[in-house]
Scaffold this active site. Structure first.
Site, mmCIF file in Angstrom:
data_model
loop_
_atom_site.group_PDB
_atom_site.id
_atom_site.type_symbol
_atom_site.label_atom_id
_atom_site.label_comp_id
_atom_site.label_asym_id
_atom_site.label_seq_id
_atom_site.Cartn_x
_atom_site.Cartn_y
_atom_site.Cartn_z
ATOM 1 C CE LYS A 42 -1.760 1.744 3.964
ATOM 2 N NZ LYS A 42 -1.897 3.196 4.212
ATOM 3 C CG ASN A 43 2.615 2.611 3.510
ATOM 4 O OD1 ASN A 43 1.504 3.130 3.411
ATOM 5 N ND2 ASN A 43 3.070 2.154 4.662
ATOM 6 C CG ASP A 73 6.274 21.305 9.496
ATOM 7 O OD1 ASP A 73 5.933 20.118 9.437
ATOM 8 O OD2 ASP A 73 7.108 21.727 10.320
ATOM 9 N NE ARG A 125 0.279 12.618 6.939
ATOM 10 C CZ ARG A 125 0.170 13.887 7.251
ATOM 11 N NH1 ARG A 125 -0.997 14.373 7.579
ATOM 12 N NH2 ARG A 125 1.212 14.684 7.236
ATOM 13 C CB ILE A 140 7.433 7.315 14.610
ATOM 14 C CG1 ILE A 140 8.678 6.418 14.500
ATOM 15 C CG2 ILE A 140 7.114 7.987 13.281
ATOM 16 C CD1 ILE A 140 9.928 7.098 14.035
ATOM 17 C CG ASP A 184 3.238 1.709 9.592
ATOM 18 O OD1 ASP A 184 2.796 2.544 10.396
ATOM 19 O OD2 ASP A 184 3.241 1.884 8.358
ATOM 20 N NE ARG A 225 -0.269 10.463 10.249
ATOM 21 C CZ ARG A 225 -0.655 9.404 9.528
ATOM 22 N NH1 ARG A 225 0.228 8.624 8.978
ATOM 23 N NH2 ARG A 225 -1.933 9.142 9.365
ATOM 24 N NE ARG A 270 -6.897 4.337 5.772
ATOM 25 C CZ ARG A 270 -5.842 4.635 6.528
ATOM 26 N NH1 ARG A 270 -5.830 4.396 7.813
ATOM 27 N NH2 ARG A 270 -4.779 5.203 5.992
ATOM 28 C CB CYS A 309 -4.681 6.401 10.855
ATOM 29 S SG CYS A 309 -5.378 4.784 10.559
#
Length: 417
Positions: free
Chosen positions: A22-23, A124, A92, A327, A305, A121, A397, A116
């Site tokens: 997915k990522n 910037d 996101r 994180i 994750d 997060r 997801r 999520c």
């Protein structure tokens, strides 16, 4: 709302194939905008986030088909630089579209992204990187309006090795004039996969997987076909589930180097793991032992994750383990739910102390985010009795037919719609 019902106690055994990540597929889908041509992506996961990204791309004029894990996308018909607010709020990863749409159109209007709720997060770093390339950004009424006459290559120093900011900076720099250097870049394998795809399209980029990425801008790109890398978090989750149940499993289409931090911790708690080609074989003891510490870090450290899934495993380990989440500050939402099942966990800020118990007991629990939901499923597999995991829309997801995957390995799990 759909839910999973799990009858715990079954030992996982057998063979399972992991699909595309997915990522990796989400930023690659965004990258297809840059070529203005046809791209073919294979081994794509059939997930809600992927469908959301496809809907966003369709809404701005792209033509897309998705069948049998193959996405064919024609971005020559791109007709808008305004991304629909409702779809952006769902996910996101829609923020990845800033770089490529700016590269292609010179402007974009996009709302702040959703996703999520695992802590702030901020975007910037994305904004700073794009401004360095010459983009003028106006923030008003929950929207970002960005415009540039011509992207100019530059040196971008990231304050933190953010995966998203690294990917957005790469995507914006591909069609920029001159050379861009990204310093303190994130090193995740998904960034290497993005680079591989961009190189197939004719982009001049190298250095992905290291802390410095160099992009020499090009004027145009070509059609390309690319196979999405295997999902390292799904691989890790399946391995953790196997370890939790005292299992004996074979995971295929896995890249061992991507999951070495997870493999290392599984070996530490008593599992035997053999790596051969694209397969990983795990054989777990009847009851694993606790690892001393788990500290989440940017790649190649232990992935944030995988923190929740590994914590579920530690709830029944022999001994006490300490977790430090560096994180995201709000990534212990699964703890209250695990406690309902009999886990002994204490939280102090970003540190969690898990004292292993002999057994968990089935309960009705709620998935509050993607990885926390996967952790509750693992807990259900080892719990005595029946566990119902509610709100599995979060889990879906990131995991394609999670119940079917586990059922294939012998779990007693089914989905109620």
């Amino acid at each position: 709302m759909s839910k999973f019902v799990i009858h715990g106690g079954n030992r996982l055994q057998g063979e399972i194939r992991v699909g595309g990540a997915k990522n990796a597929v989400l930023p690659i889908l965004a990258a297809t905008v840059l070529s203005g041509k046809v791209s073919i992506l294979t081994d794509c996961p059939n997930l809600k986030d992927v469908h959301t990204m496809i809907e966003i791309l369709r809404s701005i004029g792209c033509r897309i088909s998705f069948e049998d894990a193959v996405i064919t996308i024609d971005t020559s018909t791109l007709s808008s630089y305004e991304v629909p607010e409702g779809l952006v709020r769902e996910m996101r990863s829609s923020i990845f579209l800033m770089g490529p749409i700016l590269g292609r159109c010179g402007k974009i209007k996009i709302s702040y992204p959703g996703g999520c709720e695992i802590g702030p997060r901020p975007i910037d770093l994305h904004i700073k990187a794009l401004e360095a390339l010459g983009v003028k950004i106006t923030e008003a009424h929950g929207f970002l309006e960005c415009e540039v006459l011509g992207l100019k290559g530059c040196e971008i120093h990231l304050d933190y090795p953010s995966v998203g900011a690294t990917e957005n900076a790469i995507l914006a720099a591909i069609l920029a004039e001159g050379t861009t250097r990204i310093i303190n870049a994130a090193k995740e394998p998904e960034i290497v996969d993005l680079q591989d795809f961009l190189q197939k399209m004719g982009a001049k980029i190298h250095g992905a997987g290291t802390s410095e990425i160099i992009i020499e801008g090009v004027k145009e790109l070509r059609e390309a076909e690319h196979r999405i890398m295997p999902d390292r978090i799904v691989t890790g989750t399946i391995l953790a589930a196997g370890a939790a149940t005292g299992g004996d499993i074979l995971v295929t289409n896995a890249i061992a180097s991507h999951v070495h931090p997870i493999i290392s911790k599984l070996k530490e708690c008593g599992c035997l793991i053999l790596e051969k080609g694209d397969t990983l074989k795990l054989k777990a003891p009847e009851r694993i032992r606790a690892v001393d510490t788990v500290k989440t870090l940017p790649y190649p450290g232990f992935p944030t994750d995988m923190q929740a899934q590994f914590m579920a495993l530690m709830t029944v380990a022999r001994g006490t383990s300490f977790f430090t989440e560096t994180i995201f500050e709000n990534r212990y939402k699964h703890v209250d739910e695990l406690t309902r099942m009999g886990a002994k966990i204490k939280i102090d800020g970003r540190v969690a102390v898990i004292k292993g118990v002999k057994k968990l007991t089935g309960a009705r629990v709620f998935a509050k985010d993607l990885r926390g939901g996967a952790a509750l499923v693992i807990a259900g597999l080892i719990a005595e009795g029946i566990t119902t995991v509610e709100d599995i829309v979060h889990i879906e997801r990131g995991y394609e037919q999670f119940d079917k995957m586990l059922e294939q390995l012998g779990a007693n799990i089914y989905k109620i719609k």
